[in-house]
Scaffold this motif. Structure first.
Motif, PDB file in Angstrom:
ATOM      1  N   ARG A   1      19.880   7.123  19.328  1.00 27.17           N
ATOM      2  CA  ARG A   1      19.129   7.399  18.106  1.00 27.17           C
ATOM      3  C   ARG A   1      17.845   6.601  18.130  1.00 27.17           C
ATOM      4  NH1 ARG A   1      19.903  11.377  15.178  1.00 27.17           N
ATOM      5  NH2 ARG A   1      19.391  10.293  13.308  1.00 27.17           N
ATOM      6  N   ALA A   2      16.793   7.186  17.576  1.00 28.35           N
ATOM      7  CA  ALA A   2      15.486   6.519  17.521  1.00 28.35           C
ATOM      8  C   ALA A   2      14.783   6.923  16.238  1.00 28.35           C
ATOM      9  CB  ALA A   2      14.647   6.909  18.729  1.00 28.35           C
ATOM     10  N   ASP A   3      13.773   6.120  15.868  1.00 28.75           N
ATOM     11  CA  ASP A   3      12.931   6.490  14.732  1.00 28.75           C
ATOM     12  C   ASP A   3      11.956   7.588  15.129  1.00 28.75           C
ATOM     13  OD1 ASP A   3      13.827   4.559  12.669  1.00 28.75           O
ATOM     14  OD2 ASP A   3      13.175   3.102  14.161  1.00 28.75           O
ATOM     15  N   ALA A   4      11.611   7.628  16.419  1.00 28.54           N
ATOM     16  CA  ALA A   4      10.712   8.670  16.930  1.00 28.54           C
ATOM     17  C   ALA A   4      10.837   8.784  18.432  1.00 28.54           C
ATOM     18  CB  ALA A   4       9.262   8.367  16.572  1.00 28.54           C
ATOM     19  N   ILE A   5      10.543   9.959  18.919  1.00 29.61           N
ATOM     20  CA  ILE A   5      10.322  10.172  20.347  1.00 29.61           C
ATOM     21  C   ILE A   5       8.824  10.046  20.533  1.00 29.61           C
ATOM     22  CG2 ILE A   5      10.329  11.879  22.210  1.00 29.61           C
ATOM     23  CD1 ILE A   5      12.806  13.142  20.795  1.00 29.61           C
ATOM     24  N   VAL A   6       8.406   9.249  21.507  1.00 29.03           N
ATOM     25  CA  VAL A   6       6.988   9.155  21.826  1.00 29.03           C
ATOM     26  C   VAL A   6       6.788   9.856  23.168  1.00 29.03           C
ATOM     27  CG1 VAL A   6       4.996   7.674  22.226  1.00 29.03           C
ATOM     28  CG2 VAL A   6       6.751   6.975  20.575  1.00 29.03           C
ATOM     29  N   LEU A   7       6.093  10.965  23.115  1.00 32.09           N
ATOM     30  CA  LEU A   7       5.824  11.799  24.278  1.00 32.09           C
ATOM     31  C   LEU A   7       4.466  11.401  24.843  1.00 32.09           C
ATOM     32  CD1 LEU A   7       6.134  14.276  26.128  1.00 32.09           C
ATOM     33  CD2 LEU A   7       5.456  15.695  24.175  1.00 32.09           C
TER      34      LEU A   7
ATOM     35  N   ALA B   1       3.268  12.990  19.732  1.00 28.34           N
ATOM     36  CA  ALA B   1       2.576  13.414  20.958  1.00 28.34           C
ATOM     37  C   ALA B   1       1.389  12.473  21.116  1.00 28.34           C
ATOM     38  CB  ALA B   1       2.130  14.861  20.854  1.00 28.34           C
ATOM     39  N   SER B   2       1.425  11.648  22.160  1.00 24.90           N
ATOM     40  CA  SER B   2       0.454  10.573  22.305  1.00 24.90           C
ATOM     41  C   SER B   2      -0.509  10.842  23.446  1.00 24.90           C
ATOM     42  CB  SER B   2       1.202   9.254  22.551  1.00 24.90           C
ATOM     43  OG  SER B   2       0.311   8.178  22.675  1.00 24.90           O
ATOM     44  N   GLY B   3      -1.803  10.901  23.123  1.00 25.66           N
ATOM     45  CA  GLY B   3      -2.810  11.057  24.169  1.00 25.66           C
ATOM     46  C   GLY B   3      -4.095  11.658  23.646  1.00 25.66           C
ATOM     47  N   GLY B   4      -5.172  10.912  23.779  1.00 22.34           N
ATOM     48  CA  GLY B   4      -6.458  11.370  23.285  1.00 22.34           C
ATOM     49  C   GLY B   4      -7.409  11.873  24.352  1.00 22.34           C
ATOM     50  N   ARG B   5      -6.962  11.817  25.605  1.00 21.51           N
ATOM     51  CA  ARG B   5      -7.849  12.252  26.695  1.00 21.51           C
ATOM     52  C   ARG B   5      -8.056  13.758  26.626  1.00 21.51           C
ATOM     53  NH1 ARG B   5      -9.318   9.309  30.876  1.00 21.51           N
ATOM     54  NH2 ARG B   5      -7.632   7.845  30.490  1.00 21.51           N
ATOM     55  N   ARG B   6      -9.288  14.161  26.861  1.00 19.69           N
ATOM     56  CA  ARG B   6      -9.657  15.579  26.853  1.00 19.69           C
ATOM     57  C   ARG B   6      -9.637  16.104  28.293  1.00 19.69           C
ATOM     58  NH1 ARG B   6     -11.987  18.969  23.383  1.00 19.69           N
ATOM     59  NH2 ARG B   6     -12.339  17.351  21.845  1.00 19.69           N
ATOM     60  N   TRP B   7      -8.952  17.202  28.485  1.00 19.43           N
ATOM     61  CA  TRP B   7      -8.901  17.890  29.773  1.00 19.43           C
ATOM     62  C   TRP B   7      -9.566  19.250  29.559  1.00 19.43           C
ATOM     63  CZ3 TRP B   7      -7.273  15.079  33.817  1.00 19.43           C
ATOM     64  CH2 TRP B   7      -6.513  13.951  33.539  1.00 19.43           C
ATOM     65  N   GLY B   8     -10.810  19.363  29.983  1.00 22.37           N
ATOM     66  CA  GLY B   8     -11.579  20.567  29.680  1.00 22.37           C
ATOM     67  C   GLY B   8     -11.839  20.599  28.187  1.00 22.37           C
ATOM     68  N   SER B   9     -11.396  21.645  27.536  1.00 25.83           N
ATOM     69  CA  SER B   9     -11.627  21.763  26.092  1.00 25.83           C
ATOM     70  C   SER B   9     -10.407  21.388  25.262  1.00 25.83           C
ATOM     71  CB  SER B   9     -12.042  23.201  25.762  1.00 25.83           C
ATOM     72  OG  SER B   9     -10.976  24.077  26.080  1.00 25.83           O
TER      73      SER B   9
ATOM     74  N   ASN C   1      -1.323   4.150  24.457  1.00 28.85           N
ATOM     75  CA  ASN C   1      -0.187   4.926  23.951  1.00 28.85           C
ATOM     76  C   ASN C   1       0.759   4.024  23.167  1.00 28.85           C
ATOM     77  OD1 ASN C   1       0.015   6.683  27.082  1.00 28.85           O
ATOM     78  ND2 ASN C   1      -0.704   7.589  25.182  1.00 28.85           N
ATOM     79  N   ALA C   2       1.050   2.862  23.745  1.00 32.19           N
ATOM     80  CA  ALA C   2       1.992   1.937  23.114  1.00 32.19           C
ATOM     81  C   ALA C   2       1.435   1.368  21.813  1.00 32.19           C
ATOM     82  CB  ALA C   2       2.350   0.807  24.080  1.00 32.19           C
ATOM     83  N   VAL C   3       0.205   0.889  21.846  1.00 30.30           N
ATOM     84  CA  VAL C   3      -0.387   0.239  20.677  1.00 30.30           C
ATOM     85  C   VAL C   3      -0.551   1.218  19.514  1.00 30.30           C
ATOM     86  CG1 VAL C   3      -2.496  -0.857  19.799  1.00 30.30           C
ATOM     87  CG2 VAL C   3      -1.510  -1.599  21.965  1.00 30.30           C
ATOM     88  N   PHE C   4      -1.150   2.369  19.776  1.00 33.62           N
ATOM     89  CA  PHE C   4      -1.412   3.316  18.687  1.00 33.62           C
ATOM     90  C   PHE C   4      -0.139   4.017  18.203  1.00 33.62           C
ATOM     91  CE2 PHE C   4      -5.727   3.064  20.604  1.00 33.62           C
ATOM     92  CZ  PHE C   4      -6.360   2.507  19.510  1.00 33.62           C
ATOM     93  N   SER C   5       0.782   4.311  19.116  1.00 32.24           N
ATOM     94  CA  SER C   5       2.051   4.912  18.692  1.00 32.24           C
ATOM     95  C   SER C   5       2.867   3.919  17.875  1.00 32.24           C
ATOM     96  CB  SER C   5       2.846   5.396  19.902  1.00 32.24           C
ATOM     97  OG  SER C   5       2.159   6.440  20.553  1.00 32.24           O
ATOM     98  N   ALA C   6       2.835   2.647  18.274  1.00 28.30           N
ATOM     99  CA  ALA C   6       3.546   1.610  17.503  1.00 28.30           C
ATOM    100  C   ALA C   6       2.984   1.521  16.087  1.00 28.30           C
ATOM    101  CB  ALA C   6       3.445   0.258  18.212  1.00 28.30           C
TER     102      ALA C   6
ATOM    103  N   ALA D   1      12.049   6.349  21.499  1.00 25.61           N
ATOM    104  CA  ALA D   1      12.510   6.944  22.747  1.00 25.61           C
ATOM    105  C   ALA D   1      11.251   7.394  23.486  1.00 25.61           C
ATOM    106  CB  ALA D   1      13.427   8.122  22.473  1.00 25.61           C
ATOM    107  N   VAL D   2      10.960   6.779  24.601  1.00 32.00           N
ATOM    108  CA  VAL D   2       9.721   7.056  25.337  1.00 32.00           C
ATOM    109  C   VAL D   2       9.988   8.111  26.400  1.00 32.00           C
ATOM    110  CG1 VAL D   2       7.904   6.056  26.768  1.00 32.00           C
ATOM    111  CG2 VAL D   2       8.905   4.710  24.909  1.00 32.00           C
ATOM    112  N   VAL D   3       9.187   9.186  26.368  1.00 32.44           N
ATOM    113  CA  VAL D   3       9.315  10.265  27.339  1.00 32.44           C
ATOM    114  C   VAL D   3       8.129  10.225  28.286  1.00 32.44           C
ATOM    115  CG1 VAL D   3       9.410  12.765  27.689  1.00 32.44           C
ATOM    116  CG2 VAL D   3      10.591  11.748  25.739  1.00 32.44           C
ATOM    117  N   THR D   4       8.426  10.025  29.548  1.00 31.51           N
ATOM    118  CA  THR D   4       7.424  10.073  30.613  1.00 31.51           C
ATOM    119  C   THR D   4       8.147  10.319  31.932  1.00 31.51           C
ATOM    120  OG1 THR D   4       5.460   8.997  31.544  1.00 31.51           O
ATOM    121  CG2 THR D   4       7.350   7.567  31.059  1.00 31.51           C
ATOM    122  N   CYS D   5       7.404  10.336  33.024  1.00 33.30           N
ATOM    123  CA  CYS D   5       7.976  10.549  34.349  1.00 33.30           C
ATOM    124  C   CYS D   5       8.747   9.300  34.782  1.00 33.30           C
ATOM    125  CB  CYS D   5       6.878  10.843  35.356  1.00 33.30           C
ATOM    126  SG  CYS D   5       5.910  12.307  34.932  1.00 33.30           S
ATOM    127  N   PRO D   6       9.816   9.451  35.586  1.00 33.02           N
ATOM    128  CA  PRO D   6      10.616   8.296  35.994  1.00 33.02           C
ATOM    129  C   PRO D   6       9.810   7.205  36.704  1.00 33.02           C
ATOM    130  CG  PRO D   6      11.733  10.324  36.598  1.00 33.02           C
ATOM    131  CD  PRO D   6      10.372  10.707  36.093  1.00 33.02           C
TER     132      PRO D   6
END
Length: 182
Positions: free
Chosen positions: A3-9, A45-53, A86-91, A106-111
């Motif tokens: 259980r978690a308060d949020a999933i951070v993707l 959903a964490s991430g401010g980087r722009r990929w194209g548009s 991601n950690a600072v702003f999601s926190a 619950a942090v979701v990323t690649c292993p």
């Protein structure tokens, strides 16, 4: 059950089409499965980087909607450009939303990225645990590059995150401040 308060993707590269592909698609699918399994009622959903548009958090948000996650369960964090961010702003967002003094994420990323991500989330003051994606096949040179990259970045991130508490408090104050009228 976990259980978690949020999933951070955590965000990552978005395909030129604007849709998550590869790692981003696996991350979104993992977060959606965990949500549907009842891990938490909220996904950041964490991430401010722009990929194209397309901004990565917005693309992940849309992928989660397509996976059946309801709009009210999604929150976009659009300020981050790194794992530390991601950690600072999601926190900061999670502290504002959660009743717990030390929210659980619950942090979701690649292993291969998970040890560094958890290190950053713990330094930001969250009780964080891993929800890794499936590991995609990779060539030996690619695995060697990832290992070296993560080793260097983990040391650099540790130095940055020593200042994480004041940064997280500043970010929380920013999110709590009323909007400026110009």
């Amino acid at each position: 059950m976990l259980r978690a308060d949020a999933i951070v993707l955590l965000g990552c590269r978005i395909a030129p089409s604007g849709f998550p592909a590869g790692p981003a698609a696996r991350r979104a699918a993992t977060a959606a499965r965990a949500f549907h399994a009842g891990v938490t009622p909220l996904i950041i959903a964490s991430g401010g980087r722009r990929w194209g548009s397309v901004v990565e958090a917005r693309a992940l948000h849309q992928a989660l909607l397509r996976a059946g996650v309801p709009e009210h369960a999604l929150l976009d964090e659009l300020c981050s450009f790194s794992t530390c961010d991601n950690a600072v702003f999601s926190a900061a967002l999670l502290r504002r939303r959660a009743a717990a003094a030390a929210p659980r994420a619950a942090v979701v990323t690649c292993p291969w990225h998970m040890p560094r991500a958890l290190q950053s989330f713990h330094a930001a003051g969250l009780d964080a645990f891993a929800l890794p994606t499936e590991l995609a096949p990779a060539s030996l040179p690619r695995r060697a590059y990832r290992w070296g990259h993560e080793l260097v970045c983990r040391r650099l991130d540790a130095a940055v995150m020593r200042r994480a508490r004041p940064l997280a408090e500043s970010a929380a104050a920013y999110f709590d401040a009323p909007p400026e009228v110009t």
